[in-house]
Design a protein around this motif. Sequence first.
Motif, PDB file in Angstrom:
ATOM      1  N   GLY A 189      -9.619  -0.466  -0.908  1.00 51.43           N
ATOM      2  CA  GLY A 189      -9.894   0.466  -0.612  1.00 51.43           C
ATOM      3  C   GLY A 189     -10.737   1.056  -0.487  1.00 51.43           C
ATOM      4  O   GLY A 189     -11.202   0.272  -1.049  1.00 51.43           O
ATOM      5  N   GLY A 249       0.432  -0.930   0.364  1.00 51.35           N
ATOM      6  CA  GLY A 249       0.234   0.288   0.115  1.00 51.35           C
ATOM      7  C   GLY A 249       0.812   1.197  -0.109  1.00 51.35           C
ATOM      8  O   GLY A 249       1.808   1.107  -0.031  1.00 51.35           O
ATOM      9  N   ASP A 293      -5.260   3.489   3.568  1.00 46.14           N
ATOM     10  CA  ASP A 293      -6.593   2.756   3.638  1.00 46.14           C
ATOM     11  C   ASP A 293      -7.696   3.628   2.183  1.00 46.14           C
ATOM     12  O   ASP A 293      -8.393   2.335   1.399  1.00 46.14           O
ATOM     13  N   SER A 294      -7.700   4.480   1.704  1.00 52.19           N
ATOM     14  CA  SER A 294      -8.301   5.685   0.192  1.00 52.19           C
ATOM     15  C   SER A 294      -7.978   4.354  -0.180  1.00 52.19           C
ATOM     16  O   SER A 294      -9.043   4.109  -1.897  1.00 52.19           O
ATOM     17  N   ASN A 295      -6.713   3.685  -0.599  1.00 51.97           N
ATOM     18  CA  ASN A 295      -6.516   2.933  -1.872  1.00 51.97           C
ATOM     19  C   ASN A 295      -6.038   1.417  -1.614  1.00 51.97           C
ATOM     20  O   ASN A 295      -6.352   0.705  -0.346  1.00 51.97           O
ATOM     21  N   ASN A 296      -6.667   0.839  -2.452  1.00 49.56           N
ATOM     22  CA  ASN A 296      -6.625  -0.967  -3.216  1.00 49.56           C
ATOM     23  C   ASN A 296      -4.817  -1.165  -2.505  1.00 49.56           C
ATOM     24  O   ASN A 296      -4.149  -0.372  -2.536  1.00 49.56           O
TER      25      ASN A 296
END
Length: 595
Positions: free
Chosen positions: A535, A437, A470-473
């Motif tokens: 995400g 990540g 957290d927001s992205n895969n």
Amino acid sequence: MKNILKKQLIAIWIILFICISAFADDGGSKNPEEWSYGNIYVTEANEKIALERELLIVEQLADEYYDNNSGGVKKLSEREINAVFDFKNTTNQDVTVPCAFPIVVTTQVAITSDDSLSNFIRFNNGYYSKEDLIQIALGKKDISKVKKDELLSIDKKLRTISAKEYLAELSLYGKLNSECKPCTIIQDGKEVQILTVGIETNVEKNEEATDHLKQYSISEQKEIYTIKVVIHFYHKLHFLPAARSKLSVKYTIDSLRATYKGDKYQVVYDISTGGTWKGAINGFVLLTDSVMTVHNSAAAFEETDLDELSISGTDYHLYVCQNYKPRKNEYFEFTASTPYRDGMEKLWERKTGSQDFVKNINSSSFYKGTYQIAGNSQYMFDNNKDADLRTSGYEAATSFDGILYNGWVEGVKGDGIGEWIEFTLEKASVGPFASNGLRRFFGFKKYPTDKNDDTKSILNKSKYIGYTWDSNNRVKEMRLTSSALKNPVTLKFTDLFPEIFNWVSNDWIAINAVKNPVLLPKGTYRLTIDSIYKGNKWDDTALGEVWFIPISPRAEKIFESDKDAFFTEPVTKIIQKHVNNYTEILLSLGDSYYP
């Protein structure tokens, strides 16, 4: 039989260090015992059976952690030695070879004013030697009634009993599951029975310790004796005509020496008897979590420091040697420690920076644009200040630049399944290891924005340290392919936020998310995204920092010629075991992982 065993003992010697480490101040020694182990030995040189390859695995530091759920220590691995031998019968006859496997331990016993024995040694705050070892030496459960004369009567005596009787004694002394239990020997898939056990005991007055006692006029103790116990596990090996035979020996070890400012471990392994087999060992590989020092040897060992595999502060080491003929008086000394840590270190950049043996980095796509990442200020609290931030792109090369705060982000619509990066390894290596990540800032994942800071700062806009992560895969599985590999490897990633600081280790292994790194020959490789952890905001899939541990040229040569995976399979399993143990420890900490 007893006379035969006595003759056998003439042909075997074990290197011992009788160091009275228990005299140290400031905490002293937890255990006064000294342990030494040895190779399988024969009583005379064998010109029929050749020992062509040997793998020796010595692990003194067990992977363990405190489990909040159970309220106790959870052990994930054992302190043990595992030796694997590749023999070849060079004749067209069945050959049976009488062998033995030795364990040597020294301990201390005190003599009181009435000539009784005591395993309590009155030095500094006092310490206890292991009563059960004294019981094994004497062949008696109750040592309180043993007098000095009886102790001295066993000096240089050999006591032989059946394996069944020996196990019964261990059970009586409470050591059935201990380091004195007979080793497990497997030959070609079948267990080799221990036939008899020889217990040789030597008793010697410790003059230095005895003189030390005289300084304490109030002490009821007057003398200290050192007891050396040699335990021989006698067995027979059978070799079919002109055939190869694979043998493994595994046993638990005890080598803990002290507990002041970190535990210390030391063990000796007698390799000399490996030279009693026909010819030289073509390939010798040693994997250990300790530093190995070879004594009285003419061999040239080549070392690889596997510094990414440490779970307890001591690096793993890979030692290799070719055409190795151990000689008389040759032995290995293994030392390790779990350090007492005085504060944290900064790990946001590799000390060596980017790895110059990784070349030709490219990808199928990458996200266009730039973004701000943590700076490299020498002051930790400045790393996230706008004035100290750095600018990075999302190209594949950012996953190989040695900086933790950036990484490759694929650039197609959707989750990026099927997108890939390529690279060339100019050195054979262990890997890949990778953080998972995209993180941008220094600190713990859940660390909130500082409300007293400038509300227009980039970090404040990100809400908290792990917001971008957290927001992205993140990657769940990547397929590793290369013409250098026999088969593709599916690399499995854990969904682990790459913390910089943690309470287990300051090493880079603490941020690794790859569960199954492997031994990789030189060549060009492709990593393809097969599956992802979703995400909570964007579809872009991010891979963090990727790194490898290059191995020595001689290790590369041995592994390349290892067509039947005699070395590569067990070495890979050991590496993956400890990587997964580390992941389990980090994940088990849960929210307690964060301040």
